[in-house]
Design a protein around this motif. Structure first.
Motif, PDB file in Angstrom:
ATOM      1  N   SER A 109       0.845  -1.183   0.000  1.00  0.00           N
ATOM      2  CA  SER A 109       0.000   0.000   0.000  1.00  0.00           C
ATOM      3  C   SER A 109       0.882   1.234   0.000  1.00  0.00           C
ATOM      4  CB  SER A 109      -0.928   0.013   1.218  1.00  0.00           C
ATOM      5  OG  SER A 109      -0.172   0.043   2.417  1.00  0.00           O
ATOM      6  N   GLY A 110       0.271   2.388  -0.285  1.00  0.00           N
ATOM      7  CA  GLY A 110       0.989   3.651  -0.178  1.00  0.00           C
ATOM      8  C   GLY A 110       1.381   4.302  -1.491  1.00  0.00           C
ATOM      9  N   GLY A 111       1.117   3.641  -2.601  1.00  0.00           N
ATOM     10  CA  GLY A 111       1.460   4.241  -3.882  1.00  0.00           C
ATOM     11  C   GLY A 111       0.544   5.399  -4.231  1.00  0.00           C
ATOM     12  N   GLN A 136       1.162  -8.184  -5.041  1.00  0.00           N
ATOM     13  CA  GLN A 136       0.556  -7.720  -6.291  1.00  0.00           C
ATOM     14  C   GLN A 136       1.079  -6.358  -6.730  1.00  0.00           C
ATOM     15  OE1 GLN A 136      -1.627  -9.559  -8.254  1.00  0.00           O
ATOM     16  NE2 GLN A 136      -0.857 -11.126  -6.845  1.00  0.00           N
ATOM     17  N   GLY A 137       1.567  -5.582  -5.791  1.00  0.00           N
ATOM     18  CA  GLY A 137       2.175  -4.307  -6.137  1.00  0.00           C
ATOM     19  C   GLY A 137       1.284  -3.098  -5.904  1.00  0.00           C
ATOM     20  N   THR A 138       1.918  -1.943  -5.853  1.00  0.00           N
ATOM     21  CA  THR A 138       1.233  -0.663  -5.742  1.00  0.00           C
ATOM     22  C   THR A 138       1.883   0.307  -6.731  1.00  0.00           C
ATOM     23  OG1 THR A 138       0.539   1.072  -4.182  1.00  0.00           O
ATOM     24  CG2 THR A 138       2.725   0.122  -3.824  1.00  0.00           C
ATOM     25  N   CYS A 178       6.585  -5.817  -3.149  1.00  0.00           N
ATOM     26  CA  CYS A 178       7.524  -6.392  -2.201  1.00  0.00           C
ATOM     27  C   CYS A 178       7.648  -7.883  -2.455  1.00  0.00           C
ATOM     28  CB  CYS A 178       7.162  -6.080  -0.752  1.00  0.00           C
ATOM     29  SG  CYS A 178       5.705  -6.877  -0.105  1.00  0.00           S
ATOM     30  N   ALA A 179       8.786  -8.401  -2.125  1.00  0.00           N
ATOM     31  CA  ALA A 179       9.089  -9.794  -2.404  1.00  0.00           C
ATOM     32  C   ALA A 179       9.947 -10.369  -1.289  1.00  0.00           C
ATOM     33  CB  ALA A 179       9.814  -9.919  -3.743  1.00  0.00           C
TER      34      ALA A 179
END
Length: 124
Positions: free
Chosen positions: A7-9, A116-118, A96-97
């Motif tokens: 989160s945070g994008g 999943q990404g942001t 993140c990974a």
């Protein structure tokens, strides 16, 4: 079961700041490297930053060193990426990974676990 939720994008002007968060569950934290990875069209994948959960050793891609800071809060099982002095070339999907291996910034392969990404967009 491992879950990584970012989160945070968002959209930010050049020179601005953002802080990304990744809520992690199920990762054997003490033996894994945690990473932030950016994917962008035409530029592929870049391993932006990494932190070793056991001793908090960090590693950064040259393009972000001095501007980005990776950190972890083990009590909250959360990974962070503080991004300052953002540039248009920082635009991309940040995920993140987690992986047991130390992986170089130019690593283009897969990670053991990833979220999943942001989306981060740096534009005026």
């Amino acid at each position: 079961q491992v879950q990584l939720v970012e989160s945070g994008g968002g959209l930010v002007q050049p020179g601005g700041s953002l802080r990304l968060s990744c809520a992690a569950s199920g990762v054997p934290a003490s033996t894994y490297w945690m990473y932030w990875v950016r994917q962008s069209p035409g530029k592929g994948q870049v391993r932006v930053a990494g932190i070793y959960s056991r001793d908090a050793s960090t590693s950064y891609a040259d393009a972000v060193r001095g501007r980005f800071t990776i950190s972890q809060d083990n009590a909250k099982n959360t990974l962070y990426l503080q991004m300052n002095s953002l540039k248009p070339e920082d635009t991309g999907l940040y995920y993140c990974a987690a992986d047991r291996r130390y992986l170089h910034p130019l690593w283009s392969g897969s990670y053991k676990y990833r979220g999943q990404g942001t989306q981060v967009t740096v534009s005026s």
